[in-house]
Scaffold this motif. Structure first.
Motif, PDB file in Angstrom:
ATOM      1  N   LEU A  24      60.846  -6.782  20.137  1.00 18.67           N
ATOM      2  CA  LEU A  24      61.290  -8.155  19.920  1.00 18.67           C
ATOM      3  C   LEU A  24      62.062  -8.633  21.144  1.00 18.67           C
ATOM      4  CD1 LEU A  24      61.096 -10.217  17.589  1.00 18.67           C
ATOM      5  CD2 LEU A  24      63.342  -9.430  16.822  1.00 18.67           C
ATOM      6  N   ALA A  25      61.504  -9.647  21.834  1.00 14.54           N
ATOM      7  CA  ALA A  25      62.135 -10.164  23.050  1.00 14.54           C
ATOM      8  C   ALA A  25      63.216 -11.181  22.719  1.00 14.54           C
ATOM      9  CB  ALA A  25      61.095 -10.802  23.963  1.00 14.54           C
ATOM     10  N   TRP A  26      62.925 -12.077  21.773  1.00 10.54           N
ATOM     11  CA  TRP A  26      63.879 -13.096  21.370  1.00 10.54           C
ATOM     12  C   TRP A  26      63.467 -13.687  20.041  1.00 10.54           C
ATOM     13  CZ3 TRP A  26      60.771 -17.263  20.995  1.00 10.54           C
ATOM     14  CH2 TRP A  26      59.746 -17.439  21.939  1.00 10.54           C
ATOM     15  N   VAL A  27      64.411 -14.348  19.398  1.00  7.11           N
ATOM     16  CA  VAL A  27      64.174 -15.042  18.142  1.00  7.11           C
ATOM     17  C   VAL A  27      64.637 -16.486  18.309  1.00  7.11           C
ATOM     18  CG1 VAL A  27      64.413 -12.945  16.764  1.00  7.11           C
ATOM     19  CG2 VAL A  27      66.430 -14.381  17.222  1.00  7.11           C
ATOM     20  N   ALA A  28      64.326 -17.320  17.331  1.00  4.86           N
ATOM     21  CA  ALA A  28      64.767 -18.713  17.379  1.00  4.86           C
ATOM     22  C   ALA A  28      64.953 -19.224  15.962  1.00  4.86           C
ATOM     23  CB  ALA A  28      63.770 -19.587  18.137  1.00  4.86           C
ATOM     24  N   ASP A  29      66.195 -19.320  15.522  1.00  4.59           N
ATOM     25  CA  ASP A  29      66.502 -19.862  14.203  1.00  4.59           C
ATOM     26  C   ASP A  29      67.939 -20.354  14.204  1.00  4.59           C
ATOM     27  OD1 ASP A  29      66.922 -20.373  11.399  1.00  4.59           O
ATOM     28  OD2 ASP A  29      65.238 -19.027  10.993  1.00  4.59           O
ATOM     29  N   PRO A  43      71.484  -7.087  17.544  1.00  2.11           N
ATOM     30  CA  PRO A  43      72.649  -7.648  18.245  1.00  2.11           C
ATOM     31  C   PRO A  43      72.415  -7.964  19.717  1.00  2.11           C
ATOM     32  CG  PRO A  43      72.957  -5.303  17.788  1.00  2.11           C
ATOM     33  CD  PRO A  43      71.745  -5.732  17.027  1.00  2.11           C
ATOM     34  N   THR A  44      71.407  -7.354  20.326  1.00  2.00           N
ATOM     35  CA  THR A  44      71.162  -7.600  21.757  1.00  2.00           C
ATOM     36  C   THR A  44      69.999  -8.559  22.004  1.00  2.00           C
ATOM     37  OG1 THR A  44      69.675  -5.681  21.952  1.00  2.00           O
ATOM     38  CG2 THR A  44      72.028  -5.296  22.311  1.00  2.00           C
ATOM     39  N   VAL A  45      69.369  -9.046  20.934  1.00  2.00           N
ATOM     40  CA  VAL A  45      68.216  -9.936  21.080  1.00  2.00           C
ATOM     41  C   VAL A  45      68.697 -11.387  21.106  1.00  2.00           C
ATOM     42  CG1 VAL A  45      66.092 -10.755  19.989  1.00  2.00           C
ATOM     43  CG2 VAL A  45      66.630  -8.314  19.989  1.00  2.00           C
ATOM     44  N   PRO A  46      68.342 -12.162  22.144  1.00  2.00           N
ATOM     45  CA  PRO A  46      68.782 -13.559  22.213  1.00  2.00           C
ATOM     46  C   PRO A  46      68.198 -14.397  21.080  1.00  2.00           C
ATOM     47  CG  PRO A  46      67.918 -12.806  24.332  1.00  2.00           C
ATOM     48  CD  PRO A  46      67.557 -11.764  23.331  1.00  2.00           C
ATOM     49  N   ASN A  47      69.004 -15.348  20.597  1.00  2.00           N
ATOM     50  CA  ASN A  47      68.545 -16.315  19.602  1.00  2.00           C
ATOM     51  C   ASN A  47      68.542 -17.684  20.264  1.00  2.00           C
ATOM     52  OD1 ASN A  47      68.112 -18.079  17.463  1.00  2.00           O
ATOM     53  ND2 ASN A  47      69.498 -17.017  16.060  1.00  2.00           N
ATOM     54  N   HIS A  48      67.342 -18.261  20.454  1.00  2.00           N
ATOM     55  CA  HIS A  48      67.213 -19.556  21.121  1.00  2.00           C
ATOM     56  C   HIS A  48      67.537 -20.728  20.199  1.00  2.00           C
ATOM     57  CE1 HIS A  48      65.796 -18.025  24.921  1.00  2.00           C
ATOM     58  NE2 HIS A  48      64.836 -17.334  24.333  1.00  2.00           N
ATOM     59  N   GLY A  49      67.830 -20.456  18.931  1.00  2.00           N
ATOM     60  CA  GLY A  49      68.301 -21.494  18.033  1.00  2.00           C
ATOM     61  C   GLY A  49      67.270 -22.547  17.712  1.00  2.00           C
ATOM     62  N   ASP A  50      67.629 -23.795  17.902  1.00  2.64           N
ATOM     63  CA  ASP A  50      66.817 -24.952  17.526  1.00  2.64           C
ATOM     64  C   ASP A  50      65.582 -25.053  18.418  1.00  2.64           C
ATOM     65  OD1 ASP A  50      65.781 -27.378  16.783  1.00  2.64           O
ATOM     66  OD2 ASP A  50      67.625 -28.516  17.121  1.00  2.64           O
ATOM     67  N   ILE A  51      64.396 -24.937  17.809  1.00  2.56           N
ATOM     68  CA  ILE A  51      63.170 -24.946  18.618  1.00  2.56           C
ATOM     69  C   ILE A  51      62.838 -26.338  19.141  1.00  2.56           C
ATOM     70  CG2 ILE A  51      62.252 -22.936  17.412  1.00  2.56           C
ATOM     71  CD1 ILE A  51      60.308 -24.779  15.950  1.00  2.56           C
ATOM     72  N   THR A  52      63.484 -27.366  18.603  1.00  2.00           N
ATOM     73  CA  THR A  52      63.208 -28.720  19.091  1.00  2.00           C
ATOM     74  C   THR A  52      63.855 -28.984  20.445  1.00  2.00           C
ATOM     75  OG1 THR A  52      65.132 -29.758  18.016  1.00  2.00           O
ATOM     76  CG2 THR A  52      63.109 -29.555  16.716  1.00  2.00           C
ATOM     77  N   THR A  53      64.841 -28.168  20.817  1.00  2.00           N
ATOM     78  CA  THR A  53      65.535 -28.377  22.087  1.00  2.00           C
ATOM     79  C   THR A  53      65.303 -27.241  23.074  1.00  2.00           C
ATOM     80  OG1 THR A  53      67.565 -27.341  21.227  1.00  2.00           O
ATOM     81  CG2 THR A  53      67.332 -29.731  20.968  1.00  2.00           C
ATOM     82  N   TYR A  57      59.586 -22.874  28.984  1.00  2.63           N
ATOM     83  CA  TYR A  57      59.257 -22.496  30.354  1.00  2.63           C
ATOM     84  C   TYR A  57      60.310 -21.536  30.917  1.00  2.63           C
ATOM     85  CZ  TYR A  57      55.826 -26.294  30.418  1.00  2.63           C
ATOM     86  OH  TYR A  57      54.763 -27.116  30.149  1.00  2.63           O
ATOM     87  N   GLU A  58      61.532 -21.643  30.401  1.00  2.00           N
ATOM     88  CA  GLU A  58      62.617 -20.797  30.892  1.00  2.00           C
ATOM     89  C   GLU A  58      62.806 -19.539  30.054  1.00  2.00           C
ATOM     90  OE1 GLU A  58      64.071 -21.272  33.653  1.00  2.00           O
ATOM     91  OE2 GLU A  58      63.195 -23.236  34.064  1.00  2.00           O
ATOM     92  N   ALA A  59      62.126 -19.448  28.913  1.00  2.00           N
ATOM     93  CA  ALA A  59      62.262 -18.287  28.042  1.00  2.00           C
ATOM     94  C   ALA A  59      61.500 -17.097  28.608  1.00  2.00           C
ATOM     95  CB  ALA A  59      61.744 -18.615  26.646  1.00  2.00           C
ATOM     96  N   GLU A  60      61.880 -15.909  28.176  1.00  2.00           N
ATOM     97  CA  GLU A  60      61.162 -14.713  28.609  1.00  2.00           C
ATOM     98  C   GLU A  60      59.716 -14.781  28.113  1.00  2.00           C
ATOM     99  OE1 GLU A  60      61.258  -9.837  28.052  1.00  2.00           O
ATOM    100  OE2 GLU A  60      62.903 -11.062  27.271  1.00  2.00           O
ATOM    101  N   PRO A  61      58.739 -14.542  28.975  1.00  2.00           N
ATOM    102  CA  PRO A  61      57.330 -14.562  28.545  1.00  2.00           C
ATOM    103  C   PRO A  61      57.076 -13.515  27.464  1.00  2.00           C
ATOM    104  CG  PRO A  61      57.489 -14.579  30.928  1.00  2.00           C
ATOM    105  CD  PRO A  61      58.862 -14.268  30.418  1.00  2.00           C
TER     106      PRO A  61
END
Length: 371
Positions: A24-29, A43-53, A57-61
């Motif tokens: 798991l590279a990242w989550v978004a919620d 605990p070490t996985v980034p959460n990008h939060g709101d997918i509308t914002t 392009y800057e997220a990990e592929p």
């Protein structure tokens, strides 16, 4: 690597990881309860939060993208507003944007059964040009359904797809909870089948995605997923060869499903033991409770708490989650626990659907010999 949108408690990701492996590279919620559950387990996985914002392009592929986007406005129990802008389920448009900008090699989508019948807003676009697709009274195209919009958007992005609907009871659960699953992959001019490392099919490469207008601008920002071709044009057809399982999920006792979760230990302190014959009279539900108890390898907790309210630990058991996956998260209120559990997907159910879709997607074409 897996990127997860509208992650919830992570049931769809648990299924994808169990079937295909990876990390798991990242989550978004952005939901506080879901975010707390995800931070507790990852605990070490980034959460990008709101997918509308989010700027994908800057997220990990990632090689795989999963999404269980909101169902409230397509659910049979919801408003039935459909897959329309401004509605909760309209977040599908943001999922499609993430697919366009990330260009993963696999996309796994889950939603409620209402996706098959809820409407989608595409202006005057109907389901097809034939006379059979016209409303007899008005002569206008029939309303586009939500699943048709999802498959059409994926096709427009250069992805082929397979879909199916599956009940939780098909994997032994004590309730029906039908869900729709979609597996999509970049189309390839040589044919629509998926090729993925470790799976049957064309082993030389993943399907090559159709070139999109934004791809050239981001080549300096990210590398293509391993094995994914840089170019190549394909005509995506978004095949939707799914269907509802037969009425009897286990004819003659020939069940082949293997549970995703390993049998666990009974969880002391989580309410009275409530397996059939124990402290709870399950009445006509006893056979279903007994079956799911056998699949999970642990008895059912009590269905209600000391105050007579629905017990979140029981719901967690019904969802086939490891004991405490949601209910052991510190400072998570009972309301937040039930909200997360109610919005989630059974990992076993999702894993079984994913295996089925992978089998279809990698099957040899008619007249072709398997590799």
């Amino acid at each position: 690597m897996i990127g997860s949108l509208c992650t919830g408690y992570g049931g769809l990701d648990m299924a994808a990881l169990s079937v295909l492996g990876g990390e798991l590279a990242w989550v978004a919620d952005p939901d506080p309860g879901a975010a707390a559950i995800l931070a507790y387990h990852h605990p070490t996985v980034p959460n990008h939060g709101d997918i509308t914002t989010a700027d994908w392009y800057e997220a990990e592929p990632v090689d795989m993208l999963t999404a269980g986007f909101p169902c409230q406005t397509v659910s049979l129990a919801g408003t039935r507003a459909g897959l329309v802008p401004g509605a909760a389920s309209g977040l599908w448009a943001e999922v499609a944007r993430a697919v366009r900008e990330l260009r993963p090699s696999l996309v796994v989508i889950e939603n409620v059964q209402g996706l098959l019948s809820a409407k989608a807003d595409r202006g005057d676009v109907g389901v097809g040009p034939g006379a059979q697709d016209l409303d007899e009274a008005t002569g206008r195209p029939l309303a586009l359904r939500a699943l048709g919009a999802v498959l059409g958007d994926l096709a427009g992005l250069g992805f082929d797809a397979e879909w199916t609907s599956m009940r939780a009871s098909d994997v032994g659960a004590a309730h029906q909870r039908t869900r729709v699953f979609v597996l999509a992959w970049p189309a390839h001019p040589e044919g629509p089948r998926l090729a993925w490392p470790g799976l049957p099919g064309r082993p030389a490469r993943h399907g090559a995605a159709a070139e999109d207008p934004d791809r050239a601008a981001r080549r300096e920002r990210r590398q293509p997923a391993p094995g994914q071709a840089e170019g190549g044009r394909a005509r995506a057809d978004a095949r939707g060869r799914g269907g509802t399982p037969a009425a009897d999920p286990d004819p003659g006792g020939r069940r082949t499903h293997q549970p995703l979760l390993r049998p666990g230990q009974p969880d002391p302190g989580r309410g009275p033991a409530a397996s059939p014959g124990g402290g709870t009279d399950w009445g006509p539900y006893a056979p279903a409770v007994r079956r799911w108890s056998a699949v999970l390898g642990r008895p059912a907790p009590g269905p209600t708490d000391a105050a007579g309210r629905l017990n979140p630990v029981f719901v967690e058991w019904m969802m086939g989650l490891p004991p405490g996956h949601v209910t052991d998260v510190p400072d998570l209120s009972r309301t937040a626990q039930l909200k997360a559990l109610g919005n989630g997907v059974l990992p076993d159910q999702a894993a079984a659907a994913l295996r089925l879709l992978l089998e279809r997607a990698t099957a040899p074409a008619a007249g072709e010999v398997a590799a």
